[in-house]
Design an enzyme around this catalytic site. Structure first.
Site, PDB file in Angstrom:
ATOM      1  N   GLY A  27       0.970  -1.514   0.337  1.00 26.56           N
ATOM      2  CA  GLY A  27      -0.173   0.031   0.073  1.00 26.56           C
ATOM      3  C   GLY A  27       0.856   1.220   0.099  1.00 26.56           C
ATOM      4  O   GLY A  27       1.832   1.374   0.189  1.00 26.56           O
ATOM      5  N   HIS A  30       2.592   4.590  -5.280  1.00 33.13           N
ATOM      6  CA  HIS A  30       3.642   5.592  -5.968  1.00 33.13           C
ATOM      7  C   HIS A  30       3.367   5.238  -7.293  1.00 33.13           C
ATOM      8  O   HIS A  30       2.720   4.339  -7.531  1.00 33.13           O
ATOM      9  CB  HIS A  30       4.220   6.286  -5.331  1.00 33.13           C
ATOM     10  CG  HIS A  30       4.847   4.984  -4.948  1.00 33.13           C
ATOM     11  ND1 HIS A  30       5.474   4.278  -6.334  1.00 33.13           N
ATOM     12  CD2 HIS A  30       6.098   4.412  -3.711  1.00 33.13           C
ATOM     13  CE1 HIS A  30       6.602   3.496  -5.645  1.00 33.13           C
ATOM     14  NE2 HIS A  30       6.660   3.538  -4.319  1.00 33.13           N
ATOM     15  N   ARG A  31       3.639   6.710  -8.241  1.00 35.66           N
ATOM     16  CA  ARG A  31       3.937   6.008  -9.589  1.00 35.66           C
ATOM     17  C   ARG A  31       4.790   4.584 -10.042  1.00 35.66           C
ATOM     18  O   ARG A  31       4.837   3.763 -10.859  1.00 35.66           O
ATOM     19  CB  ARG A  31       5.223   6.951  -9.936  1.00 35.66           C
ATOM     20  CG  ARG A  31       3.877   8.248 -10.829  1.00 35.66           C
ATOM     21  CD  ARG A  31       4.960   9.183 -11.413  1.00 35.66           C
ATOM     22  NE  ARG A  31       6.091   9.988 -10.607  1.00 35.66           N
ATOM     23  CZ  ARG A  31       7.402   9.770 -10.945  1.00 35.66           C
ATOM     24  NH1 ARG A  31       7.508   9.528 -11.781  1.00 35.66           N
ATOM     25  NH2 ARG A  31       8.371  10.149 -10.148  1.00 35.66           N
ATOM     26  N   HIS A  33       4.258   1.480  -7.820  1.00 36.11           N
ATOM     27  CA  HIS A  33       3.251   0.925  -7.818  1.00 36.11           C
ATOM     28  C   HIS A  33       2.536   0.974  -9.122  1.00 36.11           C
ATOM     29  O   HIS A  33       1.824  -0.303  -9.963  1.00 36.11           O
ATOM     30  CB  HIS A  33       2.863   0.703  -6.750  1.00 36.11           C
ATOM     31  CG  HIS A  33       3.527   0.729  -5.666  1.00 36.11           C
ATOM     32  ND1 HIS A  33       3.478   1.617  -4.591  1.00 36.11           N
ATOM     33  CD2 HIS A  33       3.841  -0.677  -4.663  1.00 36.11           C
ATOM     34  CE1 HIS A  33       4.278   1.016  -3.359  1.00 36.11           C
ATOM     35  NE2 HIS A  33       4.516  -0.303  -3.363  1.00 36.11           N
ATOM     36  N   GLN A  57       7.593  -9.371   7.676  1.00 37.12           N
ATOM     37  CA  GLN A  57       8.710  -9.452   7.571  1.00 37.12           C
ATOM     38  C   GLN A  57       9.275  -8.322   7.571  1.00 37.12           C
ATOM     39  O   GLN A  57      10.714  -7.485   7.904  1.00 37.12           O
ATOM     40  CB  GLN A  57       8.497  -9.079   5.865  1.00 37.12           C
ATOM     41  CG  GLN A  57       7.334  -7.788   5.754  1.00 37.12           C
ATOM     42  CD  GLN A  57       7.444  -7.362   3.877  1.00 37.12           C
ATOM     43  OE1 GLN A  57       6.842  -8.411   3.247  1.00 37.12           O
ATOM     44  NE2 GLN A  57       7.919  -6.512   3.165  1.00 37.12           N
ATOM     45  N   SER A 179       9.989   5.435  -2.503  1.00 34.96           N
ATOM     46  CA  SER A 179       9.540   4.423  -2.033  1.00 34.96           C
ATOM     47  C   SER A 179       8.617   5.017  -0.877  1.00 34.96           C
ATOM     48  O   SER A 179       8.113   6.239  -0.981  1.00 34.96           O
ATOM     49  CB  SER A 179      11.202   4.169  -1.336  1.00 34.96           C
ATOM     50  OG  SER A 179      10.301   3.698  -0.287  1.00 34.96           O
ATOM     51  N   SER A 180       7.363   4.110  -0.250  1.00 35.23           N
ATOM     52  CA  SER A 180       6.500   5.176   0.738  1.00 35.23           C
ATOM     53  C   SER A 180       7.990   5.109   1.402  1.00 35.23           C
ATOM     54  O   SER A 180       6.701   5.880   2.124  1.00 35.23           O
ATOM     55  CB  SER A 180       6.004   3.311   1.012  1.00 35.23           C
ATOM     56  OG  SER A 180       5.286   2.453  -0.206  1.00 35.23           O
TER      57      SER A 180
HETATM   58  O1  PAF Z   1       7.687  -5.543  -1.629  1.00 37.71           O
HETATM   59  C1  PAF Z   1       6.803  -4.873  -0.677  1.00 37.71           C
HETATM   60  O2  PAF Z   1       5.876  -3.989  -1.466  1.00 37.71           O
HETATM   61  C2  PAF Z   1       6.157  -6.434   0.207  1.00 37.71           C
HETATM   62  O3  PAF Z   1       7.845  -6.991   0.047  1.00 37.71           O
HETATM   63  C3  PAF Z   1       5.346  -7.587  -1.341  1.00 37.71           C
HETATM   64  C4  PAF Z   1       6.751  -8.085  -1.980  1.00 37.71           C
HETATM   65  C5  PAF Z   1       4.257  -6.717  -1.630  1.00 37.71           C
HETATM   66  C6  PAF Z   1       5.290  -8.176   0.062  1.00 37.71           C
HETATM   67  O4  PAF Z   1       4.976  -7.972   1.318  1.00 37.71           O
END
Ligand code: PAF
Length: 272
Positions: A27, A30-31, A33, A57, A179-180
């Site tokens: 979530g 940004h551009r 994604h 993670q 990057s977010s």
């Molecule tokens: O790159 C990410 O945003 C995350 O590591 C992912 C691949 C969605 C897994 O949570």
């Protein structure tokens, strides 16, 4: 555009529609994604974006609690990119969940030692998202270059029926990789964050001009950095991520550093 919050409903929807392509995200889109969505859109019958901040993670001292979130903005961006369904579960794992995917080799270097358990968390959530979404294609950005290699390894090793589509890293006008987490940077941090891409571009240019000694290229890159804590600047084999003494094959330069309280990563292709 359908918005789905439940894993069972996601799978039922996916099974009713063949040819699902997935863009997995956490979530605050940004551009970068959006570019992955545009990459997959013409290649799949149904485009799904998952939005899930995956606790597995994050390390105990990392930013899980403060990770930026904006579901309304994310849904607008997905609708504009022609997404068919957004999968945004509040919890993704079933009761009693007890499985983990661990990966060696490519996951053991660079980010591996800095973020213990991170890639196991990524691989586990991605494997579950692949299963729940029944996707045949999935796009991952080269911004997280090591993550891309880890996912490729997992897909190959476990013979998962998913084609991995890599998407080029997207930068802002000042060269900083999107990057977010850039939202954490103060104005002064943002100015210094530019030194990551400047260092990598300097390495790339020196390699193009004929420098092949990886030690010398690394030193040159490090000299450009204006950061608070350098974790690594490494030039490695582009596929295995193994250390190389000489630039005699396709390679990747990757950097991780803290600027203020923000941990940033970036990378570029480096070819002899
Ligand atoms: O790159 C990410 O945003 C995350 O590591 C992912 C691949 C969605 C897994 O949570």
């Amino acid at each position: 555009m359908r918005v789905i919050h439940d894993s069972g409903e996601m799978t039922a929807w996916a099974e009713a529609h063949t040819g699902v392509g997935l863009v997995p995200t956490m979530g605050f889109l940004h551009r970068g994604h959006a570019s992955l969505m545009h990459l997959l859109r013409p290649r799949c019958a149904r485009l799904v974006v998952s939005i899930y901040v995956n606790p597995l993670q994050f390390g105990p001292t990392e930013d899980l609690a403060t990770y930026p979130r904006d579901l309304d903005g994310d849904l607008r961006l997905c609708a504009e990119a022609g997404v068919d369904a957004v999968f945004a579960p509040s919890s993704l794992y079933p009761p009693g969940f007890a499985t983990g995917v661990t990966i060696g080799g490519v996951a053991d270097v660079l980010e591996g030692p800095s973020r213990p358990g991170h890639f196991a968390g990524v691989a586990t959530v991605v494997a579950r998202l692949f299963g729940v979404s029944r996707c045949r294609l999935a796009a991952f950005g080269e911004k997280d270059y090591q993550q891309l290699q880890v996912i490729r390894r997992m897909v190959l090793d476990l013979a998962l029926p998913v084609e991995i589509v890599p998407g080029p890293l997207v930068r802002d006008d000042d060269g900083v990789a999107l990057s977010s987490r850039n939202t954490y940077l103060s104005t002064e941090d943002r100015r210094r964050a530019r030194s990551l891409s400047e260092a990598l571009f300097a390495v790339q240019a020196a390699a193009r001009s004929g420098v092949t000694d990886v030690g010398a290229l690394t030193e040159l890159g490090v000299a450009w950095l204006n950061v608070d804590r350098l974790e690594y600047l490494s030039i490695v084999d582009a596929e295995s991520l193994a250390a190389i003494p000489t630039l005699d094959r396709p390679a990747r330069a990757l950097v991780a550093a803290k600027v203020g309280r923000t941990r940033l990563i970036d990378n570029v292709a480096v070819n002899p």
